[in-house]
Design a protein around this motif. Structure first.
Motif, PDB file in Angstrom:
ATOM      1  N   GLY A  32       0.795  -1.220   0.000  1.00 36.68           N
ATOM      2  CA  GLY A  32       0.000   0.000   0.000  1.00 36.68           C
ATOM      3  C   GLY A  32       0.828   1.272   0.000  1.00 36.68           C
ATOM      4  N   LEU A  33       0.146   2.377  -0.273  1.00 33.82           N
ATOM      5  CA  LEU A  33       0.794   3.688  -0.323  1.00 33.82           C
ATOM      6  C   LEU A  33       0.419   4.549   0.876  1.00 33.82           C
ATOM      7  CD1 LEU A  33       2.464   5.836  -1.828  1.00 33.82           C
ATOM      8  CD2 LEU A  33       0.377   6.437  -3.096  1.00 33.82           C
ATOM      9  N   TYR A  34      -0.880   4.624   1.172  1.00 32.39           N
ATOM     10  CA  TYR A  34      -1.367   5.418   2.300  1.00 32.39           C
ATOM     11  C   TYR A  34      -2.001   4.546   3.383  1.00 32.39           C
ATOM     12  CZ  TYR A  34      -1.299   9.037  -1.355  1.00 32.39           C
ATOM     13  OH  TYR A  34      -0.937   9.876  -2.377  1.00 32.39           O
ATOM     14  N   PHE A  35      -2.797   3.573   2.951  1.00 32.04           N
ATOM     15  CA  PHE A  35      -3.605   2.783   3.875  1.00 32.04           C
ATOM     16  C   PHE A  35      -3.183   1.313   3.870  1.00 32.04           C
ATOM     17  CE2 PHE A  35      -6.478   6.023   1.923  1.00 32.04           C
ATOM     18  CZ  PHE A  35      -6.592   6.854   3.025  1.00 32.04           C
ATOM     19  N   ARG A  36      -3.522   0.626   4.958  1.00 30.67           N
ATOM     20  CA  ARG A  36      -3.278  -0.813   5.051  1.00 30.67           C
ATOM     21  C   ARG A  36      -4.493  -1.612   4.579  1.00 30.67           C
ATOM     22  NH1 ARG A  36      -0.916  -1.865  10.995  1.00 30.67           N
ATOM     23  NH2 ARG A  36      -1.042  -4.016  10.240  1.00 30.67           N
ATOM     24  N   PHE A  37      -5.507  -0.916   4.066  1.00 27.06           N
ATOM     25  CA  PHE A  37      -6.780  -1.554   3.725  1.00 27.06           C
ATOM     26  C   PHE A  37      -6.605  -2.716   2.753  1.00 27.06           C
ATOM     27  CE2 PHE A  37     -10.370  -1.893   0.766  1.00 27.06           C
ATOM     28  CZ  PHE A  37     -11.395  -2.203   1.643  1.00 27.06           C
ATOM     29  N   TRP A  38      -6.013  -2.462   1.582  1.00 18.51           N
ATOM     30  CA  TRP A  38      -5.918  -3.514   0.571  1.00 18.51           C
ATOM     31  C   TRP A  38      -4.959  -4.619   0.998  1.00 18.51           C
ATOM     32  CZ3 TRP A  38      -9.504  -4.403  -2.635  1.00 18.51           C
ATOM     33  CH2 TRP A  38     -10.261  -3.361  -3.174  1.00 18.51           C
ATOM     34  N   ASP A  39      -3.913  -4.271   1.722  1.00 22.11           N
ATOM     35  CA  ASP A  39      -3.014  -5.304   2.245  1.00 22.11           C
ATOM     36  C   ASP A  39      -3.775  -6.248   3.176  1.00 22.11           C
ATOM     37  OD1 ASP A  39      -0.288  -5.030   1.241  1.00 22.11           O
ATOM     38  OD2 ASP A  39      -0.306  -3.060   2.175  1.00 22.11           O
ATOM     39  N   LYS A  40      -4.639  -5.684   4.010  1.00 18.24           N
ATOM     40  CA  LYS A  40      -5.410  -6.529   4.929  1.00 18.24           C
ATOM     41  C   LYS A  40      -6.422  -7.375   4.177  1.00 18.24           C
ATOM     42  CE  LYS A  40      -4.978  -3.676   9.070  1.00 18.24           C
ATOM     43  NZ  LYS A  40      -5.689  -2.948  10.149  1.00 18.24           N
ATOM     44  N   VAL A  41      -7.109  -6.766   3.208  1.00 17.02           N
ATOM     45  CA  VAL A  41      -8.114  -7.496   2.429  1.00 17.02           C
ATOM     46  C   VAL A  41      -7.480  -8.645   1.653  1.00 17.02           C
ATOM     47  CG1 VAL A  41      -9.694  -7.314   0.457  1.00 17.02           C
ATOM     48  CG2 VAL A  41      -9.719  -5.556   2.235  1.00 17.02           C
ATOM     49  N   MET A  42      -6.292  -8.394   1.090  1.00 18.13           N
ATOM     50  CA  MET A  42      -5.652  -9.383   0.223  1.00 18.13           C
ATOM     51  C   MET A  42      -4.665 -10.293   0.958  1.00 18.13           C
ATOM     52  SD  MET A  42      -7.247  -8.777  -2.463  1.00 18.13           S
ATOM     53  CE  MET A  42      -6.389 -10.033  -3.422  1.00 18.13           C
ATOM     54  N   GLY A  43      -4.540 -10.119   2.266  1.00 18.71           N
ATOM     55  CA  GLY A  43      -3.664 -10.986   3.043  1.00 18.71           C
ATOM     56  C   GLY A  43      -2.188 -10.726   2.850  1.00 18.71           C
ATOM     57  N   THR A  44      -1.839  -9.510   2.424  1.00 22.72           N
ATOM     58  CA  THR A  44      -0.422  -9.169   2.226  1.00 22.72           C
ATOM     59  C   THR A  44       0.094  -8.228   3.305  1.00 22.72           C
ATOM     60  OG1 THR A  44      -1.085  -7.372   0.721  1.00 22.72           O
ATOM     61  CG2 THR A  44      -0.499  -9.494  -0.276  1.00 22.72           C
ATOM     62  N   ASP A  45      -0.680  -8.038   4.361  1.00 21.24           N
ATOM     63  CA  ASP A  45      -0.308  -7.115   5.432  1.00 21.24           C
ATOM     64  C   ASP A  45       0.535  -7.837   6.474  1.00 21.24           C
ATOM     65  OD1 ASP A  45      -0.874  -4.366   6.701  1.00 21.24           O
ATOM     66  OD2 ASP A  45      -1.361  -5.743   8.324  1.00 21.24           O
ATOM     67  N   VAL A  46       1.749  -7.324   6.718  1.00 22.83           N
ATOM     68  CA  VAL A  46       2.647  -7.909   7.712  1.00 22.83           C
ATOM     69  C   VAL A  46       3.230  -6.774   8.533  1.00 22.83           C
ATOM     70  CG1 VAL A  46       4.763  -9.215   8.115  1.00 22.83           C
ATOM     71  CG2 VAL A  46       3.250  -9.853   6.228  1.00 22.83           C
ATOM     72  N   ILE A  47       3.106  -6.855   9.839  1.00 19.07           N
ATOM     73  CA  ILE A  47       3.764  -5.871  10.700  1.00 19.07           C
ATOM     74  C   ILE A  47       3.883  -6.387  12.128  1.00 19.07           C
ATOM     75  CG2 ILE A  47       1.676  -4.576  11.298  1.00 19.07           C
ATOM     76  CD1 ILE A  47       5.182  -3.096  10.625  1.00 19.07           C
ATOM     77  N   GLN A  48       2.784  -6.889  12.709  1.00 21.01           N
ATOM     78  CA  GLN A  48       2.787  -7.258  14.117  1.00 21.01           C
ATOM     79  C   GLN A  48       3.766  -8.407  14.373  1.00 21.01           C
ATOM     80  OE1 GLN A  48       1.345  -5.550  16.419  1.00 21.01           O
ATOM     81  NE2 GLN A  48       0.295  -4.167  15.007  1.00 21.01           N
ATOM     82  N   GLY A  49       4.579  -8.217  15.381  1.00 23.11           N
ATOM     83  CA  GLY A  49       5.502  -9.264  15.777  1.00 23.11           C
ATOM     84  C   GLY A  49       6.775  -9.319  14.986  1.00 23.11           C
ATOM     85  N   GLU A  50       6.899  -8.485  13.937  1.00 22.21           N
ATOM     86  CA  GLU A  50       8.105  -8.473  13.120  1.00 22.21           C
ATOM     87  C   GLU A  50       9.136  -7.527  13.716  1.00 22.21           C
ATOM     88  OE1 GLU A  50       8.934 -10.238  10.607  1.00 22.21           O
ATOM     89  OE2 GLU A  50       7.051 -11.245  10.090  1.00 22.21           O
ATOM     90  N   LYS A  51      10.389  -7.929  13.731  1.00 22.53           N
ATOM     91  CA  LYS A  51      11.472  -7.064  14.202  1.00 22.53           C
ATOM     92  C   LYS A  51      12.249  -6.588  12.980  1.00 22.53           C
ATOM     93  CE  LYS A  51      13.618  -7.805  17.975  1.00 22.53           C
ATOM     94  NZ  LYS A  51      14.485  -8.357  19.026  1.00 22.53           N
ATOM     95  N   LEU A  52      12.375  -5.275  12.865  1.00 19.19           N
ATOM     96  CA  LEU A  52      13.022  -4.735  11.677  1.00 19.19           C
ATOM     97  C   LEU A  52      14.510  -4.472  11.874  1.00 19.19           C
ATOM     98  CD1 LEU A  52      10.322  -2.210  10.429  1.00 19.19           C
ATOM     99  CD2 LEU A  52      10.602  -4.618   9.889  1.00 19.19           C
TER     100      LEU A  52
END
Length: 250
Positions: free
Chosen positions: A228-248
């Motif tokens: 995504g560019l602004y929102f996490r909406f499409w990442d969440k809908v399409m199952g491509t959203d990753v953030i929680q629990g990840e260490k960068l």
């Protein structure tokens, strides 16, 4: 006819200079502050190993200049058709009412984000990625110089969408200016390599629904998520959203 072409060329050159100067001033300032000076108070916000790479930066600057060359005539064209009344851009806020002002901005942001998500996902298909998107991902660890670093085809894809939307969807000049500012701010901030938003934002509505440096940095690290560019909406809908629990941190 010749006069019109001359005026358009002059406007394009002015816009190119403005885009280039803005790019260098903003990118250099943030790079010097966060990557060279590296204030200790910001260490806890660092998302990755910070290592200066002059060759990589030269590559990012080169392609960013090419992107500015492509963006400039698109901006000049948009300004020209706006001035000639061919778009849905309007100046009287009462024409659609004050409530429509923020609504129109959200419509533009959502549609732009939708366009970006699906074209970005397409750019990550293997054959297309190798030909047209690998340039941007040479920056596995993004820097303030990365925000404009695109292959020419990707620059063209990004340049055409807003002018097309201006032909269709009414927007007040103030909201259009704010939209352009937000495009720049998100592009630069999301490539800083540092999380700029406070913890309370990250644990609240903003971090849950909007793209942050933490979210986009992970895209550069993993390649297969967070498009995504602004929102996490499409990442969440399409199952491509990753953030929680990840260490960068590297």
């Amino acid at each position: 006819m010749l006069s019109t072409i001359t005026q358009f060329t002059a406007l394009t050159i002015i816009i190119f200079c403005a885009l280039s100067v803005r790019y260098f001033l903003v990118s250099w300032s943030l790079y010097w502050l966060l990557w060279t000076r590296r204030p200790s108070s910001w260490e806890k916000r660092r998302l990755q190993e910070i290592k200066e790479n002059s060759q990589n930066i030269k590559t990012e600057i080169k392609w960013s200049i090419v992107s500015s060359l492509i963006f400039s005539p698109a901006v000049a064209l948009a300004m020209t058709i706006i001035n000639n009344g061919y778009t849905r851009v309007y100046t009287n806020p009462l024409e659609y009412g004050y409530l429509y002002l923020p609504i129109s901005l959200l419509i533009y942001l959502f549609l732009h984000d939708t366009y970006f998500y699906w074209t970005h996902l397409w750019l990550h298909s293997p054959k297309i990625y190798r030909r047209f998107h690998r340039i941007h991902h040479q920056s596995i660890k993004p820097t303030p110089w990365t925000s404009f670093c695109f292959d020419p085809l990707e620059s063209i894809m990004q340049a055409v969408i807003i002018p097309i939307m201006l032909l269709i969807i009414p927007i007040h000049t103030s909201m259009l200016i704010l939209l352009l500012i937000l495009m720049t701010v998100f592009g630069v901030i999301n490539h800083l390599g540092y999380e700029v938003y406070p913890r309370s934002w990250m644990n609240g509505f903003w971090g849950e629904h909007w793209i942050t440096p933490s979210h986009h940095t992970l895209h550069h690290h993993k390649f297969n998520c967070n498009y995504g560019l602004y929102f996490r909406f499409w990442d969440k809908v399409m199952g491509t959203d990753v953030i929680q629990g990840e260490k960068l941190h590297s």
